[in-house]
Write a protein that holds these residues in place. Structure first.
Motif, PDB file in Angstrom:
ATOM      1  N   VAL A 120       0.864  -1.187   0.000  1.00  0.00           N
ATOM      2  CA  VAL A 120       0.000   0.000   0.000  1.00  0.00           C
ATOM      3  C   VAL A 120       0.894   1.228   0.000  1.00  0.00           C
ATOM      4  CG1 VAL A 120      -1.803   1.292   1.180  1.00  0.00           C
ATOM      5  CG2 VAL A 120      -1.800  -1.215   1.286  1.00  0.00           C
ATOM      6  N   GLY A 121       0.824   2.012  -1.054  1.00  0.00           N
ATOM      7  CA  GLY A 121       1.587   3.245  -1.128  1.00  0.00           C
ATOM      8  C   GLY A 121       0.738   4.430  -0.719  1.00  0.00           C
ATOM      9  N   PRO A 122       1.325   5.617  -0.680  1.00  0.00           N
ATOM     10  CA  PRO A 122       0.545   6.806  -0.326  1.00  0.00           C
ATOM     11  C   PRO A 122      -0.518   7.105  -1.371  1.00  0.00           C
ATOM     12  CG  PRO A 122       2.748   7.404  -1.075  1.00  0.00           C
ATOM     13  CD  PRO A 122       2.737   5.920  -0.937  1.00  0.00           C
ATOM     14  N   ALA A 123      -1.612   7.700  -0.920  1.00  0.00           N
ATOM     15  CA  ALA A 123      -2.718   8.007  -1.827  1.00  0.00           C
ATOM     16  C   ALA A 123      -2.295   8.966  -2.927  1.00  0.00           C
ATOM     17  CB  ALA A 123      -3.886   8.592  -1.033  1.00  0.00           C
ATOM     18  N   SER A 124      -1.243   9.744  -2.676  1.00  0.00           N
ATOM     19  CA  SER A 124      -0.791  10.718  -3.676  1.00  0.00           C
ATOM     20  C   SER A 124      -0.048  10.066  -4.832  1.00  0.00           C
ATOM     21  CB  SER A 124       0.119  11.755  -3.011  1.00  0.00           C
ATOM     22  OG  SER A 124       1.218  11.124  -2.364  1.00  0.00           O
ATOM     23  N   CYS A 125       0.316   8.787  -4.686  1.00  0.00           N
ATOM     24  CA  CYS A 125       1.034   8.090  -5.753  1.00  0.00           C
ATOM     25  C   CYS A 125       0.048   7.291  -6.599  1.00  0.00           C
ATOM     26  CB  CYS A 125       2.078   7.138  -5.176  1.00  0.00           C
ATOM     27  SG  CYS A 125       3.476   7.959  -4.387  1.00  0.00           S
ATOM     28  N   PRO A 126       0.097   7.446  -7.910  1.00  0.00           N
ATOM     29  CA  PRO A 126      -0.808   6.664  -8.762  1.00  0.00           C
ATOM     30  C   PRO A 126      -0.427   5.193  -8.726  1.00  0.00           C
ATOM     31  CG  PRO A 126       0.822   7.796 -10.101  1.00  0.00           C
ATOM     32  CD  PRO A 126       1.010   8.294  -8.695  1.00  0.00           C
ATOM     33  N   PRO A 127      -1.401   4.302  -8.882  1.00  0.00           N
ATOM     34  CA  PRO A 127      -1.066   2.874  -8.915  1.00  0.00           C
ATOM     35  C   PRO A 127      -0.306   2.534 -10.188  1.00  0.00           C
ATOM     36  CG  PRO A 127      -3.365   3.201  -9.489  1.00  0.00           C
ATOM     37  CD  PRO A 127      -2.841   4.543  -9.053  1.00  0.00           C
ATOM     38  N   PRO A 128       0.525   1.496 -10.153  1.00  0.00           N
ATOM     39  CA  PRO A 128       1.207   1.064 -11.371  1.00  0.00           C
ATOM     40  C   PRO A 128       0.206   0.582 -12.413  1.00  0.00           C
ATOM     41  CG  PRO A 128       2.159   0.039  -9.409  1.00  0.00           C
ATOM     42  CD  PRO A 128       0.888   0.691  -8.994  1.00  0.00           C
ATOM     43  N   VAL A 129       0.646   0.512 -13.641  1.00  0.00           N
ATOM     44  CA  VAL A 129      -0.196   0.022 -14.731  1.00  0.00           C
ATOM     45  C   VAL A 129      -0.251  -1.501 -14.671  1.00  0.00           C
ATOM     46  CG1 VAL A 129      -0.448  -0.087 -17.241  1.00  0.00           C
ATOM     47  CG2 VAL A 129       0.379   2.011 -16.150  1.00  0.00           C
ATOM     48  N   GLU A 130      -1.435  -2.066 -14.866  1.00  0.00           N
ATOM     49  CA  GLU A 130      -1.604  -3.521 -14.842  1.00  0.00           C
ATOM     50  C   GLU A 130      -0.942  -4.160 -16.056  1.00  0.00           C
ATOM     51  OE1 GLU A 130      -3.065  -7.193 -13.299  1.00  0.00           O
ATOM     52  OE2 GLU A 130      -2.984  -5.193 -12.407  1.00  0.00           O
ATOM     53  N   ASP A 131      -0.054  -5.114 -15.794  1.00  0.00           N
ATOM     54  CA  ASP A 131       0.499  -5.969 -16.845  1.00  0.00           C
ATOM     55  C   ASP A 131      -0.482  -7.120 -17.025  1.00  0.00           C
ATOM     56  OD1 ASP A 131       1.855  -7.973 -18.288  1.00  0.00           O
ATOM     57  OD2 ASP A 131       3.800  -7.298 -17.568  1.00  0.00           O
ATOM     58  N   CYS A 132      -0.950  -7.330 -18.246  1.00  0.00           N
ATOM     59  CA  CYS A 132      -2.103  -8.209 -18.455  1.00  0.00           C
ATOM     60  C   CYS A 132      -1.762  -9.682 -18.611  1.00  0.00           C
ATOM     61  CB  CYS A 132      -2.899  -7.730 -19.674  1.00  0.00           C
ATOM     62  SG  CYS A 132      -3.560  -6.054 -19.471  1.00  0.00           S
ATOM     63  N   ASP A 133      -0.506 -10.063 -18.500  1.00  0.00           N
ATOM     64  CA  ASP A 133      -0.207 -11.492 -18.672  1.00  0.00           C
ATOM     65  C   ASP A 133       0.947 -11.967 -17.795  1.00  0.00           C
ATOM     66  OD1 ASP A 133       1.903 -10.272 -19.950  1.00  0.00           O
ATOM     67  OD2 ASP A 133       1.711 -11.388 -21.832  1.00  0.00           O
ATOM     68  N   ASN A 134       1.069 -11.402 -16.578  1.00  0.00           N
ATOM     69  CA  ASN A 134       2.170 -11.835 -15.708  1.00  0.00           C
ATOM     70  C   ASN A 134       1.701 -12.516 -14.431  1.00  0.00           C
ATOM     71  OD1 ASN A 134       1.154  -9.652 -14.312  1.00  0.00           O
ATOM     72  ND2 ASN A 134       3.127  -8.653 -13.969  1.00  0.00           N
ATOM     73  N   GLY A 135       0.375 -12.698 -14.266  1.00  0.00           N
ATOM     74  CA  GLY A 135      -0.137 -13.391 -13.090  1.00  0.00           C
ATOM     75  C   GLY A 135      -0.046 -12.608 -11.800  1.00  0.00           C
ATOM     76  N   VAL A 136       0.128 -11.279 -11.891  1.00  0.00           N
ATOM     77  CA  VAL A 136       0.297 -10.433 -10.706  1.00  0.00           C
ATOM     78  C   VAL A 136      -0.708  -9.293 -10.748  1.00  0.00           C
ATOM     79  CG1 VAL A 136       1.886  -8.865  -9.521  1.00  0.00           C
ATOM     80  CG2 VAL A 136       2.747 -10.999 -10.488  1.00  0.00           C
ATOM     81  N   ASP A 137      -1.236  -8.944  -9.591  1.00  0.00           N
ATOM     82  CA  ASP A 137      -2.110  -7.774  -9.474  1.00  0.00           C
ATOM     83  C   ASP A 137      -1.233  -6.533  -9.382  1.00  0.00           C
ATOM     84  OD1 ASP A 137      -4.075  -5.915  -8.959  1.00  0.00           O
ATOM     85  OD2 ASP A 137      -4.316  -6.493  -6.859  1.00  0.00           O
TER      86      ASP A 137
END
Length: 273
Positions: free
Chosen positions: A115-132
């Motif tokens: 969980v990062g700070p709310a001011s940091c945007p979430p990373p972009v989802e990689d659609c084929d690596n099995g990770v959220d």
């Protein structure tokens, strides 16, 4: 990132042999963070020191972002981290190593940031690596961010993708009344063209099935439309004269490369019905 040291009235540091925590294994991706912002409120100050000490010695852990609490970036969380932070805030010590503006950890270690700070945007989802990757609890193609991504396209199917091409290019010869090579690919009289192709030995070179699911190179259909059937027949010890010519015949020959590649993708993908 702004640094906002609060007035320091009382500070007692117990010098202990550092204990260390390691974040648990997780299938979630690495959130962006600011090193030193241990409580992930977006500001680095004495509250982060207090939070780090609480995790180490008062049972307040584990950290939501162990990477942010690893202030000196040595790959662990121990007493040296709050000491480093205090030196930076009050004694003119060096700033914590990067990142300091919503970044990822440049150092490989066992720590994570769930969980990062709310001011940091979430990373972009990689659609084929099995990770959220973006931390929204949806993984790969289940994530709405992956809608339209090529990795999430439905697999090719015989009925929807391949058979229309076969009707247009093949059933003139491989259908009533000729049924060339004893292969009827029409739908007449309840005929099942898919069943006629899958795992059916070719009469031109019986070492090959017409379609061997998941193996286009060993599928006679692919060999015939790609023009590699002579080499395939030779390799299998079949009579070259029996291998025939590239398909489709005559004025229908030959399929464009994109269509040939589509058949290869369908077969290598399992030759779905």
């Amino acid at each position: 990132m702004p640094r906002n040291p609060l007035p320091l009235t009382t500070l007692v540091i117990l010098i202990l042999i550092g204990s260390m925590w390691v974040s648990p294994e997780t299938a979630r991706g690495q959130m962006l963070f600011n090193r030193g912002d241990c409580n992930t409120d977006g500001v680095s100050n004495i509250a982060d020191v207090v939070h780090g000490l609480g995790i180490l010695f008062s049972g307040a852990g584990p950290a939501n972002c162990a990477d942010a609490c690893d202030v000196n970036d040595d790959g662990g969380n121990d007493i040296s981290d709050p000491i480093y932070m205090l030196g930076n805030l009050f004694s003119g010590g060096p700033n914590p190593p990067l990142p300091d503006d919503c970044g990822s950890d440049p150092t490989a270690d066992s720590l994570d940031c769930l969980v990062g700070p709310a001011s940091c945007p979430p990373p972009v989802e990689d659609c084929d690596n099995g990770v959220d990757d973006d931390g929204d609890l949806d993984v790969d193609c289940a994530d709405s961010d992956c809608q339209g991504d090529p990795a999430c396209a439905p697999p090719l199917s015989f009925s929807l993708d391949m058979y229309p091409i076969i009707v247009d290019q093949c059933t003139f010869c491989h259908g009533p009344p000729s049924n060339f090579a004893n292969l009827d690919l029409s739908l007449e009289a309840g005929n099942d063209p898919y069943a006629r192709l899958i795992n059916t030995p070719s009469i031109e070179c019986s070492s090959y099935d017409l379609v061997e699911p998941a193996d286009a190179q060993n599928s006679w259909l692919y060999r015939k439309i790609s023009g590699t059937h002579i080499d395939a027949a030779t390799a299998a010890g079949c009579a070259v004269v029996d291998a025939g010519t590239q398909m489709p015949l005559g004025p229908f020959c030959c399929l464009d490369q994109a269509t040939i590649d589509l058949f290869q993708e369908w077969i290598d993908g399992g030759a779905n019905p």
